[in-house]
Design an enzyme around this catalytic site. Structure first.
Site, PDB file in Angstrom:
ATOM      1  N   ASN A  30      40.924  39.620  57.114  1.00  0.00           N
ATOM      2  CA  ASN A  30      41.959  38.585  57.056  1.00  0.00           C
ATOM      3  C   ASN A  30      43.254  39.162  57.643  1.00  0.00           C
ATOM      4  OD1 ASN A  30      43.908  36.722  56.376  1.00  0.00           O
ATOM      5  ND2 ASN A  30      43.309  36.544  54.220  1.00  0.00           N
ATOM      6  N   CYS A  46      49.864  32.776  54.898  1.00  0.00           N
ATOM      7  CA  CYS A  46      48.722  32.707  55.827  1.00  0.00           C
ATOM      8  C   CYS A  46      48.775  31.481  56.727  1.00  0.00           C
ATOM      9  CB  CYS A  46      47.414  32.652  55.055  1.00  0.00           C
ATOM     10  SG  CYS A  46      47.038  34.191  54.248  1.00  0.00           S
ATOM     11  N   HIS A  85      41.282  29.349  59.082  1.00  0.00           N
ATOM     12  CA  HIS A  85      41.864  30.630  58.686  1.00  0.00           C
ATOM     13  C   HIS A  85      40.733  31.521  58.166  1.00  0.00           C
ATOM     14  CE1 HIS A  85      44.373  33.626  56.937  1.00  0.00           C
ATOM     15  NE2 HIS A  85      44.097  33.292  55.694  1.00  0.00           N
TER      16      HIS A  85
HETATM   17  O1  UT7 Z   1      44.434  34.411  53.099  1.00  0.00           O
HETATM   18  C1  UT7 Z   1      45.073  34.197  51.895  1.00  0.00           C
HETATM   19  C2  UT7 Z   1      44.245  33.423  50.967  1.00  0.00           C
HETATM   20  N1  UT7 Z   1      43.322  34.292  50.306  1.00  0.00           N
HETATM   21  C3  UT7 Z   1      42.101  33.876  50.076  1.00  0.00           C
HETATM   22  O2  UT7 Z   1      41.738  32.800  50.472  1.00  0.00           O
HETATM   23  C4  UT7 Z   1      41.201  34.788  49.250  1.00  0.00           C
HETATM   24  C5  UT7 Z   1      40.430  33.976  48.236  1.00  0.00           C
HETATM   25  N2  UT7 Z   1      39.606  34.741  47.369  1.00  0.00           N
HETATM   26  C6  UT7 Z   1      38.523  35.472  47.743  1.00  0.00           C
HETATM   27  O3  UT7 Z   1      38.228  35.572  48.913  1.00  0.00           O
HETATM   28  C7  UT7 Z   1      37.648  36.058  46.684  1.00  0.00           C
HETATM   29  O4  UT7 Z   1      38.045  35.550  45.424  1.00  0.00           O
HETATM   30  C8  UT7 Z   1      37.645  37.605  46.629  1.00  0.00           C
HETATM   31  C9  UT7 Z   1      36.905  38.151  47.843  1.00  0.00           C
HETATM   32  C10 UT7 Z   1      39.066  38.099  46.602  1.00  0.00           C
HETATM   33  C11 UT7 Z   1      36.906  38.073  45.381  1.00  0.00           C
HETATM   34  O5  UT7 Z   1      35.599  37.564  45.351  1.00  0.00           O
HETATM   35  P1  UT7 Z   1      35.047  36.850  44.025  1.00  0.00           P
HETATM   36  O6  UT7 Z   1      33.655  36.525  44.275  1.00  0.00           O
HETATM   37  O7  UT7 Z   1      35.968  35.723  43.715  1.00  0.00           O
HETATM   38  O8  UT7 Z   1      35.140  38.004  42.976  1.00  0.00           O
HETATM   39  P2  UT7 Z   1      35.983  38.082  41.641  1.00  0.00           P
HETATM   40  O9  UT7 Z   1      37.436  38.247  41.964  1.00  0.00           O
HETATM   41  O10 UT7 Z   1      35.584  36.996  40.706  1.00  0.00           O
HETATM   42  O11 UT7 Z   1      35.414  39.419  41.092  1.00  0.00           O
HETATM   43  C12 UT7 Z   1      34.040  39.516  40.689  1.00  0.00           C
HETATM   44  C13 UT7 Z   1      33.829  40.955  40.280  1.00  0.00           C
HETATM   45  C14 UT7 Z   1      34.895  41.457  39.331  1.00  0.00           C
HETATM   46  O12 UT7 Z   1      34.289  42.304  38.390  1.00  0.00           O
HETATM   47  P3  UT7 Z   1      33.972  41.757  36.915  1.00  0.00           P
HETATM   48  O13 UT7 Z   1      35.312  41.376  36.347  1.00  0.00           O
HETATM   49  O14 UT7 Z   1      33.060  40.612  37.095  1.00  0.00           O
HETATM   50  O15 UT7 Z   1      33.362  42.963  36.277  1.00  0.00           O
HETATM   51  C15 UT7 Z   1      35.788  42.279  40.223  1.00  0.00           C
HETATM   52  O16 UT7 Z   1      36.446  43.314  39.526  1.00  0.00           O
HETATM   53  O17 UT7 Z   1      33.882  41.792  41.439  1.00  0.00           O
HETATM   54  C16 UT7 Z   1      34.806  42.841  41.208  1.00  0.00           C
HETATM   55  N3  UT7 Z   1      35.389  43.256  42.464  1.00  0.00           N
HETATM   56  C17 UT7 Z   1      34.813  44.155  43.254  1.00  0.00           C
HETATM   57  N4  UT7 Z   1      33.679  44.849  43.133  1.00  0.00           N
HETATM   58  C18 UT7 Z   1      33.359  45.706  44.108  1.00  0.00           C
HETATM   59  C19 UT7 Z   1      36.527  42.825  43.049  1.00  0.00           C
HETATM   60  N5  UT7 Z   1      36.720  43.477  44.205  1.00  0.00           N
HETATM   61  C20 UT7 Z   1      35.660  44.302  44.360  1.00  0.00           C
HETATM   62  C21 UT7 Z   1      35.288  45.210  45.358  1.00  0.00           C
HETATM   63  N6  UT7 Z   1      34.119  45.892  45.182  1.00  0.00           N
HETATM   64  N7  UT7 Z   1      36.008  45.435  46.463  1.00  0.00           N
END
Ligand code: UT7
Length: 339
Positions: free
Chosen positions: A293, A122, A263
């Protein structure tokens, strides 16, 4: 423009034109909630994304790059033959080789340029901008086309809700040249990497570690893998830290910034970074709501949009900051050079 002999190391170098391109297909959040266990509200609240663009099956990264490049060259009023270098920052090259920059060169008919790709995930655009500025300051090159482009849809598993909702396709292009006004252009860049973060965001197969095979395809290892929380945790504090460090070593403060262009990975990362820096969110440019993104295209496409919206004027103090796989991150301070 300059009388010889010139000490190019002291020459001001900056962005003299900018362009961008997004494919026409709009994929809104309800597309995903239609077949996956997700909701429009979750995607918007957790990422700030409402919709993103998706390339058509005929479009590869060099095609998106071509459109963005054409826009930048038209703004500068030059023809491709006047370029002496083309750099493409991408994680989704048309193919592993030849370089997408060479494929772009062929389409542009920019045969006076040498061409290469740069992969810093990225953060590729900022890394490549640093390389372009350094090449010009070395005296070796004079006019460089730099394109940040990604066709993320080509490496997304549309069954993986934790990644497929996040990314979009797009391209941004800039022309980088020496400037006559020593006050303008890139003031400073600070780039960082930490390979210990590599395990949190990667594409498992298709390289020499794990060549593509029926098994890797069966396992979906040709798709992006991300441990989002770990990336998130590192992203915003490091972005804030590197941004403040560059400002400080140039005797500048957040209050003096006219525009902060981060970014676009997640609106919550941008908000947390701004909070850590003491930067009012109104100074941060955001287009993730419409494009998601787009990896290497985020920063140059934001610059193009900000310029079109009248948020960038000659002399504006701008900070570009990025974070991505590697981990690789960094920040660039510049004074906008385009009227
Ligand atoms: O550009 C490259 C660099 N990348 C980044 O900077 C991305 C950095 N990370 C993020 O932006 C975030 O971590 C995400 C958007 C990817 C995820 O958000 P989060 O608030 O960190 O969620 P999480 O991964 O902790 O997931 C929370 C819950 C999980 O369920 P459980 O385990 O708590 O039951 C996930 O399975 O949300 C669930 N989840 C979703 N639920 C509905 C993950 N994706 C989804 C989804 N819809 N699309």
């Amino acid at each position: 423009m300059f009388n010889n002999p010139v000490d190019f190391s002291k020459v001001a170098v900056g962005i003299t034109a900018v362009g961008s391109y997004f494919p026409t297909e709009v994929v809104a959040n309800d597309y995903f909630s239609g077949y996956l266990d997700t909701s429009e509200a979750w995607i918007l609240e957790r990422t700030g994304i409402r919709e993103r663009r998706r390339a058509s099956p005929e479009q590869a990264s060099s095609d998106l790059a071509f459109e963005a490049a054409r826009g930048a060259l038209a703004m500068r009023g030059i023809v491709p033959a006047e370029l002496d270098c083309i750099i493409v920052a991408t994680v989704t090259p048309d193919m592993l080789f030849p370089a997408t920059a060479c494929l772009l060169q062929k389409r542009l008919e920019a045969f006076g340029a040498f061409c290469f790709d740069l992969n810093a995930a990225c953060s590729g655009f900022l890394y490549a901008l640093h390389v372009a500025v350094s090449l010009i300051r070395s005296g070796a090159q004079h006019r460089i086309l730099l394109v940040g482009v990604d066709t993320m849809s080509s490496i997304l598993d549309y069954q993986d809700r934790s990644t497929c909702v996040l990314f979009g396709d797009g391209a941004g292009a800039v022309v980088v040249e020496a400037l006559e006004n020593p006050e303008l252009g890139v003031l400073d860049t600070l780039l960082r990497s930490d390979g210990r973060g590599g395990e949190y965001l990667f594409l498992p197969a298709g390289g020499s570690r794990k060549p593509a095979s029926p098994e890797t395809v069966q396992e979906g290892e040709h798709y992006i893998r991300q441990f989002g929380k770990q990336v998130f945790r590192h992203a915003y504090p490091e972005m804030a830290k590197v941004s403040l460090e560059v400002l400080e070593r140039n005797g500048l403060t957040v209050a003096e910034l006219d525009l902060f262009v981060p970014h676009q990975a997640n609106l919550r990362i941008i908000e947390a970074c701004a909070r850590e820096m003491g930067l009012p969110l109104t100074k941060a440019f955001v287009n993730i709501d419409r494009y998601g993104n787009t990896t290497n295209a985020t920063i140059p496409s934001c610059l193009h949009e900000a310029y079109r919206e009248g948020r960038l004027h000659r002399g504006s103090l701008v900070q570009l900051t990025t974070f991505g796989a590697g981990f690789a991150w960094g920040s660039t301070l510049l004074r906008w050079a385009i009227e």
